[in-house]
Design an enzyme around this catalytic site. Structure first.
Site, PDB file in Angstrom:
ATOM      1  N   ASN A 212       0.833  -1.203   0.000  1.00  0.00           N
ATOM      2  CA  ASN A 212       0.000   0.000   0.000  1.00  0.00           C
ATOM      3  C   ASN A 212       0.869   1.254   0.000  1.00  0.00           C
ATOM      4  O   ASN A 212       2.057   1.217   0.356  1.00  0.00           O
ATOM      5  CB  ASN A 212      -0.913   0.005   1.223  1.00  0.00           C
ATOM      6  CG  ASN A 212      -0.125  -0.024   2.515  1.00  0.00           C
ATOM      7  OD1 ASN A 212       0.732  -0.890   2.695  1.00  0.00           O
ATOM      8  ND2 ASN A 212      -0.404   0.895   3.413  1.00  0.00           N
ATOM      9  N   GLN A 231       4.300   7.688  -1.720  1.00  0.00           N
ATOM     10  CA  GLN A 231       5.572   6.994  -1.911  1.00  0.00           C
ATOM     11  C   GLN A 231       6.039   6.981  -3.359  1.00  0.00           C
ATOM     12  O   GLN A 231       7.235   6.814  -3.603  1.00  0.00           O
ATOM     13  CB  GLN A 231       5.449   5.559  -1.394  1.00  0.00           C
ATOM     14  CG  GLN A 231       5.397   5.480   0.116  1.00  0.00           C
ATOM     15  CD  GLN A 231       5.235   4.052   0.611  1.00  0.00           C
ATOM     16  OE1 GLN A 231       4.173   3.684   1.065  1.00  0.00           O
ATOM     17  NE2 GLN A 231       6.280   3.256   0.504  1.00  0.00           N
ATOM     18  N   VAL A 236      12.470   7.788  -3.022  1.00  0.00           N
ATOM     19  CA  VAL A 236      13.068   6.555  -2.505  1.00  0.00           C
ATOM     20  C   VAL A 236      12.831   5.438  -3.517  1.00  0.00           C
ATOM     21  O   VAL A 236      11.680   5.113  -3.834  1.00  0.00           O
ATOM     22  CB  VAL A 236      12.475   6.176  -1.138  1.00  0.00           C
ATOM     23  CG1 VAL A 236      13.081   4.876  -0.644  1.00  0.00           C
ATOM     24  CG2 VAL A 236      12.711   7.301  -0.137  1.00  0.00           C
ATOM     25  N   TYR A 254       7.432  -2.347   1.959  1.00  0.00           N
ATOM     26  CA  TYR A 254       7.202  -0.933   2.255  1.00  0.00           C
ATOM     27  C   TYR A 254       7.566  -0.021   1.080  1.00  0.00           C
ATOM     28  O   TYR A 254       6.868   0.959   0.813  1.00  0.00           O
ATOM     29  CB  TYR A 254       8.008  -0.525   3.481  1.00  0.00           C
ATOM     30  CG  TYR A 254       7.889   0.948   3.803  1.00  0.00           C
ATOM     31  CD1 TYR A 254       6.814   1.430   4.531  1.00  0.00           C
ATOM     32  CD2 TYR A 254       8.835   1.864   3.346  1.00  0.00           C
ATOM     33  CE1 TYR A 254       6.680   2.785   4.803  1.00  0.00           C
ATOM     34  CE2 TYR A 254       8.716   3.217   3.613  1.00  0.00           C
ATOM     35  CZ  TYR A 254       7.642   3.673   4.342  1.00  0.00           C
ATOM     36  OH  TYR A 254       7.509   5.014   4.606  1.00  0.00           O
ATOM     37  N   GLU A 362       8.627   4.327  -7.704  1.00  0.00           N
ATOM     38  CA  GLU A 362       8.840   5.740  -7.989  1.00  0.00           C
ATOM     39  C   GLU A 362       8.402   6.030  -9.422  1.00  0.00           C
ATOM     40  O   GLU A 362       8.630   5.221 -10.328  1.00  0.00           O
ATOM     41  CB  GLU A 362      10.317   6.115  -7.810  1.00  0.00           C
ATOM     42  CG  GLU A 362      10.560   7.590  -7.657  1.00  0.00           C
ATOM     43  CD  GLU A 362      10.099   8.151  -6.318  1.00  0.00           C
ATOM     44  OE1 GLU A 362       9.983   9.385  -6.213  1.00  0.00           O
ATOM     45  OE2 GLU A 362       9.842   7.357  -5.386  1.00  0.00           O
ATOM     46  N   GLN A 617     -48.631  32.259  -3.346  1.00  0.00           N
ATOM     47  CA  GLN A 617     -49.651  33.302  -3.371  1.00  0.00           C
ATOM     48  C   GLN A 617     -51.003  32.770  -3.826  1.00  0.00           C
ATOM     49  O   GLN A 617     -52.050  33.219  -3.374  1.00  0.00           O
ATOM     50  CB  GLN A 617     -49.195  34.432  -4.300  1.00  0.00           C
ATOM     51  CG  GLN A 617     -50.158  35.609  -4.325  1.00  0.00           C
ATOM     52  CD  GLN A 617     -49.645  36.717  -5.217  1.00  0.00           C
ATOM     53  OE1 GLN A 617     -48.559  36.629  -5.754  1.00  0.00           O
ATOM     54  NE2 GLN A 617     -50.436  37.759  -5.370  1.00  0.00           N
ATOM     55  N   ASP A 763     -34.013  28.187 -10.478  1.00  0.00           N
ATOM     56  CA  ASP A 763     -33.880  28.025  -9.020  1.00  0.00           C
ATOM     57  C   ASP A 763     -33.255  26.669  -8.712  1.00  0.00           C
ATOM     58  O   ASP A 763     -33.721  25.946  -7.836  1.00  0.00           O
ATOM     59  CB  ASP A 763     -35.251  28.155  -8.358  1.00  0.00           C
ATOM     60  CG  ASP A 763     -35.145  28.302  -6.836  1.00  0.00           C
ATOM     61  OD1 ASP A 763     -34.029  28.574  -6.348  1.00  0.00           O
ATOM     62  OD2 ASP A 763     -36.154  28.122  -6.148  1.00  0.00           O
TER      63      ASP A 763
END
EC number: 2.7.10.1
Length: 910
Positions: A212, A231, A236, A254, A362, A617, A763
């Protein structure tokens, strides 16, 4: 140092060198550690601001690292415990990659003892959305100083891409803290603002490998990450074995973000990239893992598309680049995708699977900024100065310190001459103002005298437009009115002559417009000359309005190249049941009204009253139930009600004492409603016209109106941080961000249908949208009649009732209603949807200020105010809303384009 440790360091250095060679042109975070200008004063005092300061000698300008100016540091006025709301803000003016921060307490030559043992960081790329910095393990608190004099440097892992950075000092008890800071990093030259990608997945080997994007700082909804960086843009580069990492104490996988082929039936992963400005792209570089023994393979190919704006179509044919997915060398590598110099702000790239998994660590781009004056977008929202805000997301800039100025001594003669010149200039200015005021009084008095005539058509020429207003005779006294209590706003004492009303009434065309509205029809007047086309541009004072087919033009037609792509609707008076004009529609054939409504007679006995929705009205709107509707209603649409269950309907009832004109208008409204056949527009189900009271029966949806429906929901995945009214303890139903886009797409679809008929709905708002089963949306028209929404309408000196917070500036100032003005209202409605209807548009402005803001749009001097971006709204979607609020109507996107964007592209665009 042991041999093993030395070998590991050499191996790591070799890997970094290889990664740099592969990722040509990509930044190296290890080299991005330059001081950004606090200590050497490259950052000016005006770009440093604070929430508060103890005194001027501890103000923001004294917060520079290693500086001893003033009392030696910035010290907040109040305690930082327990609320932690005091902050020091640094504006870098451009996006930077911030990789390191330094802090210091107040030493003051040994007299100071204050420092901060810990602090938090928040950052922003645009000044509107603020993000909390967190380390790779999700911790926000950074350890600070242990004494007032020492400098403590802290690496930021991951680094942050930011323009504004705030330091929030912390304490574990009530105590004084002071702070001096420095930021270290480099300019963010990539220009990448955000990327959108599917959420990374988990690979199950002998151990779980979590692929992830753990440092992503945008939003997550519906399996998609959007509006941020993570990431894939942190510099990195991953190792050959994706289970290992260059970082310490992190989980397997990671360094990589990965997706499984089984989760993508299309055979590719689609990502989208947004950049700061228009760029010419030469190359995209993607660092991929190729450990094919564990299922990771290079992409089989890449195809990319480009576009210049958020709501524009993708340009030309995609750029294809075949790769084949190498099985030979298992080492990770960077692949280069040539982009051929294509120009755009947005890229959409599809990475084709060549194996079970795609793993990226990357992605970077080699590009050049393109100076294209045609690529312009509406300016970012600007808010007038007000009281100091207290929330975290506000900006507070401290003025630059003033330098002493030497005073020159002048003679009394020079001073006297200067005073005389000033007095003369002041007198000339007063005379000019008096002449200007007299000129407008003459114009207005002429306009008022014209209104008193029995039958008159007035032509008012405005630059680029012609307004045609017709006034019919009627009674002098306006209808009775009880002042409504504004919804969600405090009660203010109204000034004797409101500035906003004065702004409206200074326009002669609008005075005639209001004079027309103040006189309801009292019966047929004298015959209208054949050359006088009956039109009326009154604002929102009946249910439906219908333009007549134009006859011979009164003025020469404009040149063809000056005609905008939105046509203005010619409007005639049509007073509906609920007392508010909603639609301006094309003319019916001659005599169509006299032919009577379509004979879908509805038995009154089958209507069971539930509650009164509103009144106007000449009539009321009731909510009713119909028992066993299947054997009563015939229409082009199926009735989604199970047999034996009642059908909810809205019943518009004309009062028996209504005037003859009101009855004719009621029948015309029925005729108009019978022409509307769309899944996203309420439909006419039947009428009761055999005897009084006259009734028309229309759809009503089981979940009520969209405003009430959304305000009872919360957004999934806690995306609603920053929305008014949200609390951790709130319990209620949730709604996803994709579903909000689906709601907006349905509203755009219904409005697209009305636009094809040349209908203008004047409207449009969430209060006028109904919600049915499975989030089905239908556009209605009786929100104005409901007391619940009285605060959404503004009464101009007791006459016209206007939804000014949803109206385009030309509607407010000139009474012009077109499809383009509906597009403006749609932008406001979409803003309501993304805010979950928690706030009224321009809630911080009074009605008078909203009208004055319309004047700023007319003057076009850069002082106009826009609605701010909702917290969960991506920047590209917000830019689309800004285009809906363009000053020039022809620059607003058509509903077909809005629907296509919301239905197809919005989730993939940030």
């Amino acid at each position: 140092m042991g041999t093993g440790t030395l070998s590991s360091l050499l191996l790591l250095l070799l890997l970094v060198t290889i990664g740099d060679a592969d990722m040509k042109g990509h930044f190296d975070p290890a080299k991005c550690r330059y001081a950004l200008g606090m200590q050497d004063r490259t950052i000016p005092d005006s770009d440093i601001s604070v929430s508060s300061s103890w005194s001027d000698s501890t103000a923001a300008r004294h917060s520079r690292l290693e500086s001893s100016d003033g009392d030696g540091a910035w010290c907040p006025a109040g305690p930082v415990f327990p609320k932690e709301e005091e902050y020091l803000q640094v504006d870098l003016r451009r996006l930077h990659l911030v990789a390191l921060v330094g802090t210091q307490g107040r030493h003051a030559g040994g007299l100071g003892k204050e420092f901060s043992r810990s602090y938090r960081l928040r950052y922003s790329r645009d000044g509107r959305r603020w993000m909390d910095w967190k380390d790779r393990w999700g911790q926000e608190v950074i350890s600070g100083n242990e004494d007032p004099g020492g400098v403590v440097l802290k690496d930021l892992g991951p680094p942050m891409v930011a323009r504004l950075v705030r330091f929030y000092p912390r304490a574990d008890r009530v105590m004084s803290v002071c702070l001096r800071v420095e930021l270290y990093g480099c300019l963010w030259r990539d220009g990448l603002l955000s990327y959108t990608a599917p959420v990374g997945q988990t690979m199950q080997l002998s151990e779980m490998v979590y692929l992830n994007d753990s440092t992503y700082d945008g939003y997550t909804a519906g399996g998609l990450q959007y509006g941020g960086l993570g990431q894939l843009a942190d510099g990195v580069v991953g190792l050959d074995d994706f289970r290992q990492s260059q970082e310490l104490r992190v989980w397997p996988g990671y360094d990589y973000v990965g997706w499984s082929n089984h989760s993508f039936p299309s055979g590719y992963v689609e990502m989208e990239f947004e950049f700061d400005r228009l760029r010419s792209f030469q190359t995209m570089q993607v660092h991929c893992n190729n450990m094919h023994t564990l299922g990771a393979r290079l992409p089989g190919g890449v195809e990319c598309r480009f576009k210049r704006g958020p709501a524009m179509a993708w340009e030309g044919e995609p750029v294809h680049h075949a790769l084949g997915g190498s099985l030979g060398d298992p080492r990770a590598r960077a692949i280069s995708v040539p982009l051929g110099g294509h120009v755009g702000r947005f890229l959409q790239c599809r990475f084709l699977f060549a194996g079970p998994w795609l793993l990226f660590s990357e992605i970077s781009f080699i590009s050049d900024v393109v100076n294209d004056s045609s690529d312009t977008f509406p300016p970012a929202p600007w808010w007038p100065p007000g009281p100091p805000p207290t929330n975290f997301s506000s900006l507070e800039l401290e003025p630059r310190g003033q330098q002493p100025v030497a005073k020159a001594e002048g003679s009394p003669t020079a001073i006297l001459i200067g005073c005389l010149v000033a007095i003369i200039l002041l007198l000339l200015l007063i005379i000019a103002l008096m002449l200007w005021r007299l000129h407008w009084r003459r114009l207005l008095s002429k306009a008022e005298r014209r209104v008193l005539e029995e039958e008159l058509t007035v032509h008012l020429s405005v630059p680029g437009d012609t307004i045609l207003i017709n006034n019919r005779p009627g009674p002098r006294e306006p209808p009775p009115y009880q002042e409504p209590r504004p919804r969600g706003t405090p009660t203010h004492s109204a000034p004797c002559v409101p500035n906003g009303s004065a702004l409206l009434l200074s326009n002669p065309a609008y005075r005639l417009l209001l004079a027309t509205y103040a006189r309801p029809p009292r019966g047929p007047g004298p015959p209208t000359p054949a050359w006088a086309k009956p039109t009326n541009t009154q604002a929102c004072s009946g249910d439906y309005m219908e333009p007549e087919k134009p006859g011979a033009p009164l003025l020469p037609p404009p040149p063809q190249n000056s005609v905008p792509h939105y046509a203005e609707a010619d409007i005639v008076t049509l007073q509906g049941v609920t007392g508010g004009n909603t639609y301006a529609v094309p003319a019916l054939p001659p005599g169509a009204v006299g032919d009577g409504p379509p004979r879908v007679d509805f038995p009154r006995s089958r209507l069971r009253f539930k509650e009164k929705l509103g009144e106007g009205q000449f009539g009321e709107v009731h909510l009713c139930e119909v028992e066993d509707p299947q054997d009563l209603v015939t229409s082009d649409f199926p009735i989604s009600v199970q047999k034996g269950h009642p059908l909810l309907v809205a019943v518009k009832i004309l009062r028996p004492d209504a005037t003859k004109n009101a009855r004719n208008d009621f029948l015309k409204e029925v005729k108009i409603m019978s022409r509307l056949k769309d899944l996203n527009i309420i439909r006419l189900l039947g009428v009761c016209v055999q005897d009084d009271p006259l009734c028309m029966i229309t759809d009503y949806m089981e979940n009520g109106d969209l405003n009430q429906f959304l305000s009872a929901h919360q957004l999934e995945n806690k995306v609603t941080q920053g929305l008014p009214g949200d609390r951790e303890s709130d319990q209620g139903p949730t709604i996803s961000y994709p579903m909000l886009l689906h709601v907006g797409a349905q509203i755009a679809s219904g409005m697209r249908y009305l636009a094809t008929l040349n209908f203008v709905h004047r409207d449009l708002a969430t209060r006028n949208c109904l919600v049915g089963e499975n989030f089905t949306i239908k556009i209605a028209d009786f929100g104005m009649s409901r007391n619940l929404y009285a605060g959404d309408y503004y009464r101009v000196q007791g006459r016209a009732v206007l939804p000014i917070r949803w109206m385009a500036w030309e509607c407010i100032l000139m009474g012009k209603f077109t499809t383009a003005s509906d597009v403006w209202a749609f932008g406001v409605t979409l803003w309501e949807v993304l805010m979950l209807c928690r706030s009224q548009p321009f809630g911080q402005l009074t009605d008078e200020q909203v009208i004055e803001n319309a004047g700023e749009f007319f003057r076009d001097q850069g002082r106009q105010v826009y609605l701010s971006r909702p917290p969960a709204c991506p920047q590209t979607l917000y830019e689309l809303m800004l285009r809906c609020w363009s000053r020039e109507p022809e620059q607003r996107p058509p509903f077909s384009q809005l629907h296509r964007f919301l239905a197809d592209d919005a989730l993939n665009t940030v």
